[in-house]
Design a protein around this motif. Sequence first.
Motif, PDB file in Angstrom:
ATOM      1  N   VAL A 194       0.842  -1.213   0.000  1.00 53.88           N
ATOM      2  CA  VAL A 194       0.000   0.000   0.000  1.00 53.88           C
ATOM      3  C   VAL A 194       0.869   1.252   0.000  1.00 53.88           C
ATOM      4  O   VAL A 194       0.587   2.228  -0.710  1.00 53.88           O
ATOM      5  N   ILE A 195       1.943   1.231   0.798  1.00 56.30           N
ATOM      6  CA  ILE A 195       2.834   2.403   0.863  1.00 56.30           C
ATOM      7  C   ILE A 195       3.465   2.659  -0.497  1.00 56.30           C
ATOM      8  O   ILE A 195       3.499   3.805  -0.991  1.00 56.30           O
ATOM      9  N   TYR A 196       3.974   1.611  -1.132  1.00 52.22           N
ATOM     10  CA  TYR A 196       4.622   1.783  -2.435  1.00 52.22           C
ATOM     11  C   TYR A 196       3.626   2.311  -3.475  1.00 52.22           C
ATOM     12  O   TYR A 196       3.941   3.242  -4.241  1.00 52.22           O
ATOM     13  N   LYS A 197       2.443   1.750  -3.523  1.00 53.49           N
ATOM     14  CA  LYS A 197       1.461   2.186  -4.515  1.00 53.49           C
ATOM     15  C   LYS A 197       1.007   3.616  -4.256  1.00 53.49           C
ATOM     16  O   LYS A 197       0.821   4.410  -5.194  1.00 53.49           O
ATOM     17  N   TYR A 198       0.841   3.950  -2.979  1.00 52.96           N
ATOM     18  CA  TYR A 198       0.453   5.326  -2.627  1.00 52.96           C
ATOM     19  C   TYR A 198       1.514   6.323  -3.094  1.00 52.96           C
ATOM     20  O   TYR A 198       1.204   7.374  -3.662  1.00 52.96           O
ATOM     21  N   ALA A 199       2.783   5.974  -2.877  1.00 52.18           N
ATOM     22  CA  ALA A 199       3.866   6.880  -3.276  1.00 52.18           C
ATOM     23  C   ALA A 199       4.003   6.957  -4.792  1.00 52.18           C
ATOM     24  O   ALA A 199       4.187   8.047  -5.356  1.00 52.18           O
ATOM     25  N   LEU A 200       3.891   5.821  -5.482  1.00 52.79           N
ATOM     26  CA  LEU A 200       4.061   5.822  -6.935  1.00 52.79           C
ATOM     27  C   LEU A 200       2.960   6.603  -7.637  1.00 52.79           C
ATOM     28  O   LEU A 200       3.175   7.154  -8.724  1.00 52.79           O
TER      29      LEU A 200
END
Length: 729
Positions: free
Chosen positions: A315-321
């Motif tokens: 979730v963190i990676y997708k939110y940042a990307l």
Amino acid sequence: IPASSASCSGIPSVVRKLWGFGQPSGQISWVQVELRSAAATMAASTAAGKQRIPKVAKVKNKAPAEVQITAEQLLREAKERELELLPPPPQQKITDEEELNDYKLRKRKTFEDNIRKNRTVISNWIKYAQWEESLKEIQRARSIYERALDVDYRNITLWLKYAEMEMKNRQVNHARNIWDRAITTLPRVNQFWYKYTYMEEMLGNIAGARQVFERWMEWQPEEQAWHSYINFELRYKEVDRARTIYERYILPASSVITNWIKYARFEEKHGYFAHARKVYERAVEFFGDEHMDEHLYVAFAKFEENQKEFERVRVIYKYALDRISKQEAQELFKNYTIFEKKFGDRRGIEDIIVSKRRFQYEEEVKANPHNYDAWFDYLRLVESDAEAETVREVYERAIANVPPIQEKRHWKRYIYLWVNYALYEELEAKDPERTRQVYQASLELIPHKKFTFAKMWLLYAQFEIRQKNLPFARRALGTSIGKCPKNKLFKGYIELELQLREFDRCRKLYEKFLEFGPENCTSWIKFAELETILGDIERARAIYELAISQPRLDMPEVLWKSYIDFEIEQEETERTRNLYRRLLQRTQHVKVWISFAQFELSSGKEGSLAKCRQIYEEANKTMRNCEEKEERLMLLESWRSFEDEFGTVSDKERVDKLMPEKVKKRRKVQADDGSDAGWEEYYDYIFPEDAANQPNLKLLAMAKLWKKQQQEKEAAEQDPDKDIDESES
């Protein structure tokens, strides 16, 4: 000057030697000699009174010398002529207190003289104080340092040497006093604070060191100072105090993301995972979407990965990307890919690859919205793995970038966006109504008065036929022919009606087509072929007659050939012969003659060989005045092949006599600007009829014959000699 050495005990030994102290009686030093000569000179000048001093003669020849001396030569000669270095003075051993006092007096006088000469040279003060310190004269050294501070209190080295002297001699209170004065006078010099806190910590005065750190933190120092304070507290297991310092530190320095990351890692290191997660969440909330940084999210994701919270990491990676631009998210993509390879499935790895490519295409189309190739790649990617609404959104964004210039070459790539959009709606989304809207919108957008795209009209018509809306398709094609007629539109419309077997409509369309482009030979031929297929021979013949009577045609030879082939198929020999004659009235091309002769030969009727031979003879006579000798040669070669197959020996000989002679010649070559570019060789053909009419060619032939005879004669003369030699051998 005293002569006895006893009365000059305070004078250095070097000066004694110069002045001759301690020498035997009757001997004088060179200094005394110089003094006496100078005194005598002064006396002589006084006695002379006002006598005039002779003037120095001026240099009359001011020309430069022949041999010039450089600065390098002067320096080298000065080095070579340097006086011999004097040996070092002997070491002096102090044996009693009087000599020691004498030594101290002399050294102090030297130091004081140096200071008096230049008070601002701090190294002189430091050397003086260190010398006094070496003699254990701490009070004197302290006095010297104080005097030096009065001269330059901003000199950092001076404070450091002063405090180090006090610490070295275990004068702790004095050292504290100096450090207090130093940090009060120069609070921005971090070295003072580091030394002060280190001294207090080494003395075991933890409370005092903490107090010094607190005084330092009031000045809001740099990052390393805060970390020194935090490490100091951690050395004594004061975790709560260190956390308080971190809270105080990140507030004024909150714009630096690394401080938040260090704070969170501090909490993680000491086992406070909930606190660490809270720090990361506070950092994300604090920076928001405007000041996002990939390093914060990478650190947050790695923390969650260490805690085995893989869904949180994803979730963190997708939110940042979704919120960081591609150029600033390279490290984020890399770590996300590594994470998916370690803990994700195949679907997750494909998602990260697609996401990375999507970001790349987004950056490309943002940089240049009219880069249609980037839009094609982006749309292909989105179509492969995305929902219909997402694909439609990207298509709408793409087709919104209309070329700014209304020139067809700028629209050629753009129009394919509409084509792909319509095909996607029809084949993938299965939405006929939306497909119709896409086609209609594209046709309304194209400036048909300047140019059009027949492909769009034909695709729209074919779509309507697939939807079984034949009137809509005919209406679209009729509108296209009315607005912007093109050959491709006529051909497509006619082909459609042919497939539907609407021949009357085909006739009307051909009539319109020929009105639009009467010079198009292909249209005439296709129209005539249609009538031939329908069995209306007279109508087809009339069409051919109309076609060949047009004043302007793009491919007349194709049209005539088609007409002739048509008559041959209908076995109208006389009509075909007449067509050939009519064609020869317009052109005398060699291929027409050859084709005419072959037609007569293939007719199969009586006298066909004679008629064929007659046509060859007629062609040869007609082409005698033709400048293209290669075409005439082609005709004769065709005639000879005919005679080889069907003629007699006399006929063959007759044609062979007509064959030309191949001659190599030279001619001048001119460049494009008219200048001579040299000579070139080429082959020319001399026909017997031409040679008979030109006397110079006859002369040339006779010369060649004479040369040939001479060569044969010489060969005959050499043969008897050759036979004799062979017999002797």
